[in-house]
Design a protein around this motif. Structure first.
Motif, PDB file in Angstrom:
ATOM      1  N   ILE A 181       2.212  -3.861  -0.675  1.00  0.00           N
ATOM      2  CA  ILE A 181       3.416  -4.387  -0.021  1.00  0.00           C
ATOM      3  C   ILE A 181       3.555  -3.812   1.386  1.00  0.00           C
ATOM      4  CG2 ILE A 181       5.936  -4.483  -0.129  1.00  0.00           C
ATOM      5  CD1 ILE A 181       5.673  -4.369  -3.195  1.00  0.00           C
ATOM      6  N   LEU A 182       3.295  -2.519   1.529  1.00  0.00           N
ATOM      7  CA  LEU A 182       3.390  -1.895   2.844  1.00  0.00           C
ATOM      8  C   LEU A 182       2.366  -2.475   3.815  1.00  0.00           C
ATOM      9  CD1 LEU A 182       3.909   1.800   1.701  1.00  0.00           C
ATOM     10  CD2 LEU A 182       5.582   0.409   2.952  1.00  0.00           C
ATOM     11  N   VAL A 183       1.147  -2.709   3.333  1.00  0.00           N
ATOM     12  CA  VAL A 183       0.093  -3.273   4.183  1.00  0.00           C
ATOM     13  C   VAL A 183       0.471  -4.684   4.632  1.00  0.00           C
ATOM     14  CG1 VAL A 183      -2.300  -4.106   4.201  1.00  0.00           C
ATOM     15  CG2 VAL A 183      -1.757  -1.842   3.275  1.00  0.00           C
ATOM     16  N   HIS A 192       3.275  -5.684   5.279  1.00  0.00           N
ATOM     17  CA  HIS A 192       4.289  -5.550   6.327  1.00  0.00           C
ATOM     18  C   HIS A 192       3.743  -4.817   7.551  1.00  0.00           C
ATOM     19  CE1 HIS A 192       6.987  -6.681   3.031  1.00  0.00           C
ATOM     20  NE2 HIS A 192       7.888  -6.972   3.964  1.00  0.00           N
ATOM     21  N   GLY A 193       2.426  -4.721   7.631  1.00  0.00           N
ATOM     22  CA  GLY A 193       1.793  -4.214   8.842  1.00  0.00           C
ATOM     23  C   GLY A 193       1.598  -2.714   8.914  1.00  0.00           C
ATOM     24  N   ARG A 194       1.824  -1.997   7.807  1.00  0.00           N
ATOM     25  CA  ARG A 194       1.651  -0.549   7.835  1.00  0.00           C
ATOM     26  C   ARG A 194       0.228  -0.161   7.440  1.00  0.00           C
ATOM     27  NH1 ARG A 194       6.320   2.486   8.482  1.00  0.00           N
ATOM     28  NH2 ARG A 194       4.739   3.978   9.137  1.00  0.00           N
ATOM     29  N   SER A 195      -0.275   0.908   8.049  1.00  0.00           N
ATOM     30  CA  SER A 195      -1.562   1.480   7.679  1.00  0.00           C
ATOM     31  C   SER A 195      -1.292   2.532   6.595  1.00  0.00           C
ATOM     32  CB  SER A 195      -2.224   2.135   8.889  1.00  0.00           C
ATOM     33  OG  SER A 195      -3.417   2.791   8.514  1.00  0.00           O
ATOM     34  N   VAL A 196      -1.999   2.430   5.471  1.00  0.00           N
ATOM     35  CA  VAL A 196      -1.676   3.262   4.313  1.00  0.00           C
ATOM     36  C   VAL A 196      -2.932   3.860   3.689  1.00  0.00           C
ATOM     37  CG1 VAL A 196      -0.622   3.325   2.013  1.00  0.00           C
ATOM     38  CG2 VAL A 196       0.338   1.833   3.783  1.00  0.00           C
ATOM     39  N   ARG A 197      -2.851   5.130   3.358  1.00  0.00           N
ATOM     40  CA  ARG A 197      -3.890   5.795   2.556  1.00  0.00           C
ATOM     41  C   ARG A 197      -3.256   6.333   1.283  1.00  0.00           C
ATOM     42  NH1 ARG A 197      -5.307  11.621   2.596  1.00  0.00           N
ATOM     43  NH2 ARG A 197      -7.062  11.856   1.178  1.00  0.00           N
ATOM     44  N   VAL A 198      -3.842   6.000   0.147  1.00  0.00           N
ATOM     45  CA  VAL A 198      -3.356   6.490  -1.131  1.00  0.00           C
ATOM     46  C   VAL A 198      -4.295   7.587  -1.635  1.00  0.00           C
ATOM     47  CG1 VAL A 198      -3.033   5.927  -3.579  1.00  0.00           C
ATOM     48  CG2 VAL A 198      -2.139   4.394  -1.813  1.00  0.00           C
ATOM     49  N   VAL A 199      -3.728   8.708  -2.008  1.00  0.00           N
ATOM     50  CA  VAL A 199      -4.516   9.772  -2.629  1.00  0.00           C
ATOM     51  C   VAL A 199      -4.708   9.393  -4.096  1.00  0.00           C
ATOM     52  CG1 VAL A 199      -4.613  12.222  -3.220  1.00  0.00           C
ATOM     53  CG2 VAL A 199      -3.625  11.497  -1.035  1.00  0.00           C
ATOM     54  N   ALA A 200      -5.938   9.114  -4.476  1.00  0.00           N
ATOM     55  CA  ALA A 200      -6.222   8.583  -5.809  1.00  0.00           C
ATOM     56  C   ALA A 200      -5.993   9.635  -6.891  1.00  0.00           C
ATOM     57  CB  ALA A 200      -7.660   8.076  -5.875  1.00  0.00           C
ATOM     58  N   ASN A 201      -5.572   9.148  -8.059  1.00  0.00           N
ATOM     59  CA  ASN A 201      -5.333  10.014  -9.209  1.00  0.00           C
ATOM     60  C   ASN A 201      -6.585  10.167 -10.062  1.00  0.00           C
ATOM     61  OD1 ASN A 201      -2.652   8.824  -8.403  1.00  0.00           O
ATOM     62  ND2 ASN A 201      -1.957  10.236  -9.998  1.00  0.00           N
ATOM     63  N   THR A 202      -6.775  11.364 -10.578  1.00  0.00           N
ATOM     64  CA  THR A 202      -7.776  11.587 -11.620  1.00  0.00           C
ATOM     65  C   THR A 202      -7.077  11.806 -12.956  1.00  0.00           C
ATOM     66  OG1 THR A 202      -7.821  13.967 -11.152  1.00  0.00           O
ATOM     67  CG2 THR A 202      -9.434  12.590 -10.019  1.00  0.00           C
ATOM     68  N   ASP A 203      -5.760  11.819 -12.917  1.00  0.00           N
ATOM     69  CA  ASP A 203      -4.909  11.965 -14.095  1.00  0.00           C
ATOM     70  C   ASP A 203      -3.576  11.306 -13.758  1.00  0.00           C
ATOM     71  OD1 ASP A 203      -3.895  12.701 -16.517  1.00  0.00           O
ATOM     72  OD2 ASP A 203      -4.349  14.838 -16.334  1.00  0.00           O
TER      73      ASP A 203
END
Length: 361
Positions: free
Chosen positions: A98-100, A102-113
């Motif tokens: 949703i953020l992308v 709307h034009g935002r640059s986003v990095r998600v820190v992936a979960n291992t749990d």
């Protein structure tokens, strides 16, 4: 204001630490507690809390969209009842999409749990009031922002950098030293904290870091030399050290006592019945002798937190000193909620620490 605490592995002890310092402490699920505080809690002073968070009052998407221009970096820890690695990642990716759009640059820190580890949150800077970074905690429909993460690197540096160490007297973790001090309650800044079994000075070190004055004694002259060397290494100056037997030493102007008593001889296997009886007798006599000596030297209400030994037996349970009744008869109130102390130990550890919280009547 209300805050959320993610408790450490020793949950009962972590909860007791919070209860000694804050108001309205309540467990809301396994490993999570809420509490109120007039000031933002300093997580660097909380040995038993992994993370502190505050509730997000707006919809979480609106909260993220309100970040300043630039790349947003966030991760999601899902503490909901049916949470999983998959549910946490799905929540994060849904927000990202949703953020992308709307034009935002986003990095998600992936979960291992389902939850992000403390190290992951710390090393990615997902805490505090960073303008474009956040760890988001989800509990069913509620969302929180992490404002503090336990700095495991700082604890390691304080523990390993000390120039004078002695494995034979045991290695008291700085986290546990903080907990012992905090279990004394909210002490005024500048209070004098006594450790009558100071060893290499870990409790004194943490007391000084927390803004208190430190007073240490030990029966071993070598331990006093070690403590002085360690405290001077960290450029501390507001401390007093003396050689003295805790069962006969005379102290002055004590506001609180936090210490680890004599834990007996080091053990790599479970003690036999004869060994256990001998160790209980020796350690019990030292604790009782110390508390009897201390009593006339402190004011009514003075907090005394002490870690005593408990030994792992073949039943898989720990055998304690069982001297609380004698301590009460001396003139102390036991502040522990249960009739037993708080056990601090690792899985399979032979000699555990049994923490009792006292107040002079």
């Amino acid at each position: 204001m209300q805050y959320l605490a993610v408790l450490g592995r020793q949950k009962e002890i972590s909860l007791a630490e919070l209860e000694a310092l804050f108001n309205d402490v309540q467990m809301i699920s396994d490993g999570l507690a809420v509490f109120t505080s007039k000031r933002m809690p300093e997580i660097s002073r909380l040995g038993g809390t992994l993370k502190v968070a505050e509730k997000i009052k707006t919809p979480v998407l609106e909260f993220l969209a309100g970040f300043p221009d630039g790349k947003i970096t966030f991760g999601v820890s899902d503490y909901s009842k049916k949470a999983s690695k998959k549910s946490a990642n799905l929540e994060a990716m849904k927000l990202k999409k949703i953020l992308v759009r709307h034009g935002r640059s986003v990095r998600v820190v992936a979960n291992t749990d389902a939850i992000l580890g403390t190290a992951t949150s710390l090393h990615n800077g997902l805490y505090g009031k960073s303008p474009r970074k956040a760890e988001l905690i989800k509990i069913e429909s509620d969302w929180y922002r992490v404002i503090g993460v336990q700095d495991i690197d700082a604890y390691s540096r304080r523990d390993q950098a000390r120039p004078a160490r002695d494995a034979k007297v045991g290695m008291l973790p700085p986290k546990l030293a903080q907990i012992l001090i905090n279990l004394c309650g909210c002490l005024p800044k500048g209070s004098c904290v006594l450790d009558p079994f100071c060893g290499t000075g870990v409790v004194l070190q943490e007391a000084l870091l927390m803004g208190y004055r430190a007073y240490g004694t030990d029966v071993s002259e070598r331990m006093i030399e070690y403590t002085e060397k360690n405290l001077k290494y960290f450029d501390f100056s507001n401390f007093k050290l003396e050689v003295g037997d805790a069962t006969s030493c005379e102290w002055s102007k004590i506001d609180a006592v936090a210490c680890e008593g004599y834990l007996g001889k080091p053990m790599s296997r479970m003690p036999s019945e004869v060994e256990l009886k001998e160790q209980k007798q020796e350690c019990g006599n030292i604790v009782l002798g110390f508390l009897k000596n201390l009593l006339p030297q402190i004011k009514s209400g003075t907090p005394v937190t002490i870690a005593m030994p408990a030994w792992l037996t073949e039943t898989g349970k720990y055998s304690r000193l069982l001297i609380l009744d004698e301590i009460k008869d001396m003139g102390y109130n036991v502040a522990n909620k249960s009739c037993e102390g708080l056990l601090y130990h690792r899985e399979g550890q032979i000699v555990a620490r049994d923490i009792i919280i006292l107040r002079k009547k």
